[in-house]
Design a protein around this motif. Structure first.
Motif, PDB file in Angstrom:
ATOM      1  N   GLY A 275       0.809  -1.180   0.000  1.00 32.10           N
ATOM      2  CA  GLY A 275       0.000   0.000   0.000  1.00 32.10           C
ATOM      3  C   GLY A 275       0.856   1.249   0.000  1.00 32.10           C
ATOM      4  N   PRO A 276       0.218   2.408   0.033  1.00 33.25           N
ATOM      5  CA  PRO A 276       0.947   3.673   0.032  1.00 33.25           C
ATOM      6  C   PRO A 276       1.819   3.802   1.272  1.00 33.25           C
ATOM      7  N   LEU A 277       2.931   4.477   1.098  1.00 27.11           N
ATOM      8  CA  LEU A 277       3.884   4.687   2.187  1.00 27.11           C
ATOM      9  C   LEU A 277       4.033   6.177   2.404  1.00 27.11           C
ATOM     10  N   ASN A 278       3.781   6.639   3.631  1.00 20.99           N
ATOM     11  CA  ASN A 278       4.025   8.045   3.909  1.00 20.99           C
ATOM     12  C   ASN A 278       5.395   8.182   4.562  1.00 20.99           C
ATOM     13  N   PHE A 279       5.829   9.405   4.747  1.00 23.35           N
ATOM     14  CA  PHE A 279       7.186   9.618   5.229  1.00 23.35           C
ATOM     15  C   PHE A 279       7.361   9.145   6.666  1.00 23.35           C
ATOM     16  N   THR A 280       6.319   9.203   7.470  1.00 20.20           N
ATOM     17  CA  THR A 280       6.415   8.700   8.844  1.00 20.20           C
ATOM     18  C   THR A 280       6.727   7.200   8.829  1.00 20.20           C
ATOM     19  N   MET A 281       6.031   6.476   7.951  1.00 16.59           N
ATOM     20  CA  MET A 281       6.305   5.041   7.831  1.00 16.59           C
ATOM     21  C   MET A 281       7.726   4.810   7.331  1.00 16.59           C
ATOM     22  N   PHE A 282       8.178   5.659   6.405  1.00 19.21           N
ATOM     23  CA  PHE A 282       9.538   5.578   5.882  1.00 19.21           C
ATOM     24  C   PHE A 282      10.550   5.729   7.019  1.00 19.21           C
ATOM     25  N   LEU A 283      10.339   6.731   7.868  1.00 20.17           N
ATOM     26  CA  LEU A 283      11.252   6.952   8.989  1.00 20.17           C
ATOM     27  C   LEU A 283      11.204   5.787   9.975  1.00 20.17           C
ATOM     28  N   GLN A 284      10.033   5.212  10.149  1.00 19.13           N
ATOM     29  CA  GLN A 284       9.914   4.060  11.037  1.00 19.13           C
ATOM     30  C   GLN A 284      10.768   2.902  10.520  1.00 19.13           C
ATOM     31  N   ILE A 285      10.765   2.726   9.200  1.00 16.71           N
ATOM     32  CA  ILE A 285      11.599   1.671   8.614  1.00 16.71           C
ATOM     33  C   ILE A 285      13.064   1.922   8.948  1.00 16.71           C
ATOM     34  N   PHE A 286      13.504   3.177   8.840  1.00 14.35           N
ATOM     35  CA  PHE A 286      14.892   3.491   9.176  1.00 14.35           C
ATOM     36  C   PHE A 286      15.170   3.246  10.650  1.00 14.35           C
ATOM     37  N   GLY A 287      14.204   3.604  11.511  1.00 11.81           N
ATOM     38  CA  GLY A 287      14.390   3.357  12.937  1.00 11.81           C
ATOM     39  C   GLY A 287      14.506   1.879  13.236  1.00 11.81           C
TER      40      GLY A 287
ATOM     41  N   SER B  56      15.185  -5.623   5.879  1.00 21.77           N
ATOM     42  CA  SER B  56      16.080  -6.086   4.819  1.00 21.77           C
ATOM     43  C   SER B  56      16.463  -4.911   3.921  1.00 21.77           C
ATOM     44  N   GLU B  57      17.481  -5.133   3.101  1.00 22.11           N
ATOM     45  CA  GLU B  57      17.867  -4.122   2.127  1.00 22.11           C
ATOM     46  C   GLU B  57      16.711  -3.829   1.187  1.00 22.11           C
ATOM     47  N   ASP B  58      15.988  -4.859   0.791  1.00 19.73           N
ATOM     48  CA  ASP B  58      14.861  -4.653  -0.115  1.00 19.73           C
ATOM     49  C   ASP B  58      13.793  -3.760   0.511  1.00 19.73           C
ATOM     50  N   ALA B  59      13.510  -3.941   1.791  1.00 21.88           N
ATOM     51  CA  ALA B  59      12.505  -3.109   2.463  1.00 21.88           C
ATOM     52  C   ALA B  59      12.944  -1.649   2.480  1.00 21.88           C
ATOM     53  N   LEU B  60      14.218  -1.407   2.782  1.00 20.81           N
ATOM     54  CA  LEU B  60      14.726  -0.030   2.784  1.00 20.81           C
ATOM     55  C   LEU B  60      14.697   0.562   1.384  1.00 20.81           C
ATOM     56  N   ARG B  61      15.154  -0.201   0.409  1.00 23.78           N
ATOM     57  CA  ARG B  61      15.181   0.268  -0.980  1.00 23.78           C
ATOM     58  C   ARG B  61      13.762   0.588  -1.461  1.00 23.78           C
ATOM     59  N   ASN B  62      12.822  -0.265  -1.118  1.00 24.04           N
ATOM     60  CA  ASN B  62      11.433  -0.029  -1.515  1.00 24.04           C
ATOM     61  C   ASN B  62      10.859   1.222  -0.863  1.00 24.04           C
ATOM     62  N   ALA B  63      11.279   1.517   0.359  1.00 19.94           N
ATOM     63  CA  ALA B  63      10.832   2.740   1.020  1.00 19.94           C
ATOM     64  C   ALA B  63      11.295   3.967   0.229  1.00 19.94           C
ATOM     65  N   PHE B  64      12.551   3.974  -0.213  1.00 16.70           N
ATOM     66  CA  PHE B  64      13.043   5.085  -1.030  1.00 16.70           C
ATOM     67  C   PHE B  64      12.311   5.148  -2.362  1.00 16.70           C
ATOM     68  N   LYS B  65      12.060   3.997  -2.965  1.00 15.96           N
ATOM     69  CA  LYS B  65      11.401   3.960  -4.278  1.00 15.96           C
ATOM     70  C   LYS B  65      10.030   4.610  -4.248  1.00 15.96           C
ATOM     71  N   MET B  66       9.377   4.589  -3.103  1.00 13.13           N
ATOM     72  CA  MET B  66       8.055   5.209  -2.987  1.00 13.13           C
ATOM     73  C   MET B  66       8.106   6.711  -3.278  1.00 13.13           C
ATOM     74  N   PHE B  67       9.271   7.320  -3.116  1.00 11.56           N
ATOM     75  CA  PHE B  67       9.436   8.750  -3.348  1.00 11.56           C
ATOM     76  C   PHE B  67      10.145   9.039  -4.677  1.00 11.56           C
ATOM     77  N   ASP B  68      10.451   8.000  -5.435  1.00 12.08           N
ATOM     78  CA  ASP B  68      11.168   8.114  -6.707  1.00 12.08           C
ATOM     79  C   ASP B  68      10.200   7.821  -7.854  1.00 12.08           C
ATOM     80  N   ASP B  69       9.379   8.808  -8.181  1.00 10.25           N
ATOM     81  CA  ASP B  69       8.349   8.627  -9.206  1.00 10.25           C
ATOM     82  C   ASP B  69       8.934   8.243 -10.567  1.00 10.25           C
ATOM     83  N   ALA B  70      10.113   8.736 -10.886  1.00  7.30           N
ATOM     84  CA  ALA B  70      10.728   8.456 -12.190  1.00  7.30           C
ATOM     85  C   ALA B  70      11.524   7.152 -12.196  1.00  7.30           C
ATOM     86  N   ASN B  71      11.631   6.499 -11.030  1.00 12.38           N
ATOM     87  CA  ASN B  71      12.369   5.241 -10.903  1.00 12.38           C
ATOM     88  C   ASN B  71      13.805   5.364 -11.418  1.00 12.38           C
TER      89      ASN B  71
END
Length: 91
Positions: free
Chosen positions: A1-13, A21-36
């Motif tokens: 589902g959609p990821l907001n920045f609070t959830m993104f920061l929680q992943i980093f915490g 995992s690396e994939d979970a972190l990478r996917n969190a960044f990808k949510m903000f990378d519209d152009a991939n």
């Protein structure tokens, strides 16, 4: 589902305890990378850090930037995730 920045920061915490995992972190960044592109504009990422979720202070951002692979105003989030999970290549 959609990821907001609070959830993104929680992943980093949670990363600090080694739970994501690396994939979970990478996917969190990808949510903000519209152009991939594999990168985020430095100022866009700074704005997210300062104004969404648990706001980072200027000092916390400066500390992050010391470790972040930023070239020509772009944060390479794939390298950043590698640095977070494995350490920098020169270590």
């Amino acid at each position: 589902g959609p990821l907001n920045f609070t959830m993104f920061l929680q992943i980093f915490g949670e990363r600090l305890t080694g739970s994501d995992s690396e994939d979970a972190l990478r996917n969190a960044f990808k949510m903000f990378d519209d152009a991939n592109t594999g990168s985020l504009d430095e100022e866009y990422f700074r704005d997210l850090m300062k104004n969404m979720g648990d706001n980072f202070t200027d000092d916390e951002i400066r500390q992050t930037w010391k470790e972040a692979p930023i070239t020509a105003g772009k944060l390479d989030y794939n390298k950043f995730v590698n640095n977070i999970k494995r350490g920098k290549e020169d270590e």
